[in-house]
Design a protein around this motif. Structure first.
Motif, mmCIF file in Angstrom:
data_model
loop_
_atom_site.group_PDB
_atom_site.id
_atom_site.type_symbol
_atom_site.label_atom_id
_atom_site.label_comp_id
_atom_site.label_asym_id
_atom_site.label_seq_id
_atom_site.Cartn_x
_atom_site.Cartn_y
_atom_site.Cartn_z
ATOM 1 N N GLN A 22 0.812 -1.212 0.000
ATOM 2 C CA GLN A 22 0.000 0.000 0.000
ATOM 3 C C GLN A 22 0.845 1.262 0.000
ATOM 4 O O GLN A 22 0.357 2.347 -0.341
ATOM 5 C CB GLN A 22 -0.935 0.006 1.222
ATOM 6 C CG GLN A 22 -2.048 -1.009 1.167
ATOM 7 C CD GLN A 22 -3.069 -0.686 0.085
ATOM 8 O OE1 GLN A 22 -3.222 0.464 -0.311
ATOM 9 N NE2 GLN A 22 -3.770 -1.690 -0.392
ATOM 10 N N ASN A 23 2.111 1.142 0.394
ATOM 11 C CA ASN A 23 2.984 2.311 0.402
ATOM 12 C C ASN A 23 3.456 2.703 -0.997
ATOM 13 O O ASN A 23 3.926 3.822 -1.192
ATOM 14 C CB ASN A 23 4.211 2.053 1.286
ATOM 15 C CG ASN A 23 3.848 1.983 2.758
ATOM 16 O OD1 ASN A 23 2.821 2.507 3.176
ATOM 17 N ND2 ASN A 23 4.689 1.338 3.542
ATOM 18 N N ARG A 24 3.319 1.784 -1.934
ATOM 19 C CA ARG A 24 3.803 2.054 -3.281
ATOM 20 C C ARG A 24 2.748 2.796 -4.091
ATOM 21 O O ARG A 24 1.589 2.369 -4.199
ATOM 22 C CB ARG A 24 4.180 0.744 -3.981
ATOM 23 C CG ARG A 24 5.444 0.113 -3.430
ATOM 24 C CD ARG A 24 6.665 0.962 -3.702
ATOM 25 N NE ARG A 24 6.899 1.092 -5.128
ATOM 26 C CZ ARG A 24 7.668 0.260 -5.819
ATOM 27 N NH1 ARG A 24 8.285 -0.757 -5.219
ATOM 28 N NH2 ARG A 24 7.847 0.452 -7.110
ATOM 29 N N VAL A 25 3.162 3.906 -4.677
ATOM 30 C CA VAL A 25 2.227 4.737 -5.429
ATOM 31 C C VAL A 25 1.708 3.992 -6.649
ATOM 32 O O VAL A 25 0.534 4.154 -7.044
ATOM 33 C CB VAL A 25 2.914 6.066 -5.835
ATOM 34 C CG1 VAL A 25 4.114 5.825 -6.733
ATOM 35 C CG2 VAL A 25 1.930 7.003 -6.504
ATOM 36 N N VAL A 32 16.139 1.025 -2.237
ATOM 37 C CA VAL A 32 15.411 0.298 -1.189
ATOM 38 C C VAL A 32 14.254 1.143 -0.674
ATOM 39 O O VAL A 32 13.129 0.651 -0.502
ATOM 40 C CB VAL A 32 16.351 -0.103 -0.042
ATOM 41 C CG1 VAL A 32 15.560 -0.673 1.124
ATOM 42 C CG2 VAL A 32 17.374 -1.127 -0.518
ATOM 43 N N GLN A 33 14.527 2.425 -0.418
ATOM 44 C CA GLN A 33 13.468 3.304 0.086
ATOM 45 C C GLN A 33 12.348 3.462 -0.935
ATOM 46 O O GLN A 33 11.169 3.504 -0.567
ATOM 47 C CB GLN A 33 14.068 4.671 0.437
ATOM 48 C CG GLN A 33 14.981 4.634 1.658
ATOM 49 C CD GLN A 33 15.622 5.984 1.911
ATOM 50 O OE1 GLN A 33 16.121 6.626 0.990
ATOM 51 N NE2 GLN A 33 15.629 6.412 3.148
ATOM 52 N N GLN A 34 12.719 3.536 -2.193
ATOM 53 C CA GLN A 34 11.693 3.631 -3.234
ATOM 54 C C GLN A 34 10.903 2.331 -3.325
ATOM 55 O O GLN A 34 9.675 2.352 -3.510
ATOM 56 C CB GLN A 34 12.340 3.952 -4.575
ATOM 57 C CG GLN A 34 11.334 4.278 -5.678
ATOM 58 C CD GLN A 34 12.001 4.717 -6.960
ATOM 59 O OE1 GLN A 34 13.190 4.498 -7.169
ATOM 60 N NE2 GLN A 34 11.252 5.357 -7.834
ATOM 61 N N ALA A 35 11.585 1.190 -3.204
ATOM 62 C CA ALA A 35 10.896 -0.100 -3.251
ATOM 63 C C ALA A 35 9.964 -0.273 -2.058
ATOM 64 O O ALA A 35 8.870 -0.833 -2.192
ATOM 65 C CB ALA A 35 11.914 -1.233 -3.285
ATOM 66 N N LEU A 36 10.375 0.220 -0.895
ATOM 67 C CA LEU A 36 9.527 0.136 0.303
ATOM 68 C C LEU A 36 8.377 1.133 0.244
ATOM 69 O O LEU A 36 7.380 0.965 0.950
ATOM 70 C CB LEU A 36 10.365 0.398 1.559
ATOM 71 C CG LEU A 36 11.301 -0.723 2.000
ATOM 72 C CD1 LEU A 36 12.239 -0.215 3.106
ATOM 73 C CD2 LEU A 36 10.513 -1.921 2.499
ATOM 74 N N GLY A 37 8.510 2.148 -0.584
ATOM 75 C CA GLY A 37 7.474 3.181 -0.640
ATOM 76 C C GLY A 37 7.570 4.164 0.503
ATOM 77 O O GLY A 37 6.579 4.814 0.838
#
Length: 448
Positions: free
Chosen positions: A263-266, A437-442
Motif C-alpha cells: 500500500q505504500n507504493r504509489v 530500497v526506500q523507493q521499493a519500500l514506498g
C-alpha cells in the motif's frame, strides 16, 4: 495556492533520507551556487517540466470533473427560426354539405423559444458523480509519482557528481606524488644511483594519471549537464554543488528489517484507483437499464403574417412545463455486452494488481540484496584504503632508504589509488542502493 501546497508537500519528502534537512536554506537565487541536495530537489520540484506538467494535468482534471458534473445544472437553450412559405398548403373544409378549399397558415412565420431542461435521473451523471473522488486520486498519485522519481533521480545524479569530484581530488593527489617520484627517479638516474627504467616507469604512470584526470573532467561536464536537465535548470547558467563527506557516510545506514507494505507504493495505489473507476463503469453499464427523467419549461413566441415587413408586429406566445421520461426497452444486447466487458476489465486489473505485487516484491529483494552487498563492499573498501595508505607510507620510506625497489613503490602507489577510487565507487553505489530500497519500500511518499 493548491500548487504551492503540493510543492511544499514534496519538499517534505526529502527529510525521509537526507540528514539535517531542516537546516537547508531556501533557494531564492535562480543561479545555484554551492547548492546542497535539499536545494537541488527543491529547485527541481519547482522547475522540472515533468512536475509542472503533472500539476497542469491536475488542473485539467479538475476542469474535466467540473465539465462532467455541470450536467446536473439546468441547461438553458434558445432557438429561433424564420420561414417563408413558397407554396401554401390547401385543405378542404366542409360546412353544411358544401366543401370549400382554404389556404392554411400564413406566408411568413417565425418562432423564438427559450427552454430550460433539468436532469433528474441520468446514468451518465450518476457515474460522473461517483467517479469524482477517484479521478482526483488518480491525478494526485500521478503527481506524487513524478515527485518521487524526481527526488531519486536528482539524488543519484548529485551523488554521482560528488563521487567524480572526489575522484578528481584523488587523481590530482596521485599526479602530485608521481611528479615528485618522477623528478626523484630522474635525479637519481642522472647521478647514476638507479637505471633508466625507474624514471621511465614514473613517466608512464604520470602520463596515465593525467589521462585519467582529463577523462574524469570531461565526464564531469556531462554529469553537470545531465543534472541541469533533471532539475529544469538553464543549461547556460553556472551550477556548483556543496556537500559534507562525513554526512554522506553517516547517511548510508538503513533499517534492513523494514517490512514491505504494498500500500505504500504509489504504483499499487494507482492500480487500485483504476479498479475503483472500472467498478463504477460496471455500475454505469447496469444503470443503462434504468429510465432517464428530466424536467423542462419553455416559453415560445410565435409570429405569423403574410406581409414580411409586419411579421414581428404581433406575437402569439405560449409556454409549457413538464417532465420527460425515457425508458430504454430493448437495444439488442448492447447493454449486456457492455456489462460483461466491464467485468472482464475488472478481472484484468485484478491480474495487474497481482503482477504488480510480484514486481514490487522482486524489486524490493533486488534493491535490498544490492544494498547489503554494497554495504559490505563499502566497509571492505574503507578498510582497504587504510591498509593501502599504511603500506604505501611504509614502502615509500623503505624506497627512500634504498631498501625497496622502485617497482614496489609504484605497485603500492597503484594499490592506494585503486583502493581510494574503489571506496568512492562503493560509497556512490551504496547511497544509490539505499535510495532504491526506500523507493521499493514506498517510504518516499506524500503520506509521510
Amino acid at each position: 495556492m493548491k500548487n504551492c501546497k503540493r510543492i511544499f508537500l514534496y519538499i517534505g519528502l526529502i527529510a525521509i533520507f537526507l540528514p539535517n534537512f531542516s537546516q537547508a536554506q531556501q533557494v531564492n537565487d535562480p543561479t545555484l551556487q554551492n547548492a546542497t541536495l535539499p536545494q537541488l530537489v527543491e529547485y527541481a520540484l519547482k522547475n522540472k517540466p515533468e512536475i509542472k506538467q503533472a500539476l497542469i494535468d491536475e488542473e485539467i482534471g479538475e476542469r474535466d470533473i467540473n465539465s462532467a458534473l455541470s450536467g446536473w445544472l439546468p441547461q438553458i437553450t434558445a432557438n429561433a427560426d424564420l420561414n417563408h412559405t413558397l407554396k401554401q398548403q390547401v385543405s378542404p373544409l366542409t360546412i353544411g354539405g358544401e366543401t370549400s378549399y382554404i389556404s392554411m397558415g400564413s406566408k411568413n412565420s417565425s418562432n423564438i423559444t427559450l427552454q430550460a431542461d433539468q436532469k433528474i435521473l441520468d446514468a451518465g451523471l450518476i457515474q460522473a458523480s461517483k467517479s469524482v473522488k477517484y479521478y482526483r486520486q488518480q491525478y494526485d498519485l500521478n503527481t506524487e509519482r513524478q515527485g518521487i522519481n524526481t527526488i531519486v533521480d536528482v539524488s543519484k545524479a548529485y551523488y554521482d557528481i560528488l563521487t567524480s569530484q572526489e575522484q578528481l581530488k584523488i587523481i590530482s593527489e596521485n599526479i602530485n606524488r608521481l611528479e615528485k617520484q618522477f623528478q626523484d627517479a630522474k635525479a637519481q638516474y642522472e647521478v647514476g644511483l638507479v637505471d633508466k627504467t625507474d624514471f621511465q616507469r614514473a613517466q608512464i604512470s604520470l602520463s596515465n594519471s593525467k589521462a585519467d584526470l582529463r577523462r574524469t573532467e570531461e565526464l564531469l561536464k556531462y554529469k553537470y549537464a545531465y543534472l541541469k536537465a533533471l532539475i529544469g535548470y538553464n543549461a547556460e547558467k553556472d551550477l556548483s554543488l556543496s556537500f559534507n563527506g562525513e554526512e554522506m557516510e553517516q547517511s548510508v545506514l538503513l533499517d534492513t528489517s523494514a517490512i514491505l507494505n504494498y500500500q505504500n507504493r504509489v504504483e499499487f495505489r494507482e492500480l487500485q484507483t483504476q479498479r475503483q473507476l472500472q467498478q463504477i463503469n460496471t455500475s454505469y453499464s447496469k444503470l443503462q437499464f434504468l429510465p432517464s427523467l428530466s424536467g423542462f419549461i419553455n416559453y415560445n413566441w410565435a409570429f405569423n403574417n403574410n406581409d414580411f415587413g409586419n411579421l414581428y408586429d404581433q406575437s402569439y406566445p405560449g409556454s409549457i412545463v413538464g417532465l420527460r421520461l425515457s425508458i430504454p426497452i430493448f437495444q439488442g444486447t448492447k447493454r449486456i455486452q457492455e456489462i460483461k466487458k466491464s467485468q472482464l476489465l475488472e478481472d484484468r486489473i485484478d491480474l495487474d494488481l497481482i503482477n504488480t505485487k510480484n514486481q514490487i516484491n522482486s524489486q524490493y529483494e533486488q534493491a535490498m540484496a544490492s544494498y547489503k552487498a554494497n554495504l559490505n563492499d563499502w566497509r571492505t573498501a574503507k578498510e582497504n584504503v587504510e591498509i593501502s595508505e599504511e603500506v604505501y607510507n611504509t614502502i615509500k620510506l623503505q624506497y627512500d632508504e634504498g631498501i625497496k625497489a622502485y617497482l614496489d613503490l609504484m605497485t603500492s602507489e597503484t594499490d592506494l589509488r585503486t583502493a581510494q577510487l574503489n571506496y568512492l565507487n562503493t560509497l556512490y553505489s551504496l547511497l544509490s542502493a539505499k535510495l532504491d530500497v526506500q523507493q521499493a519500500l514506498g517510504t518516499i511518499s506524500l503520506n509521510q
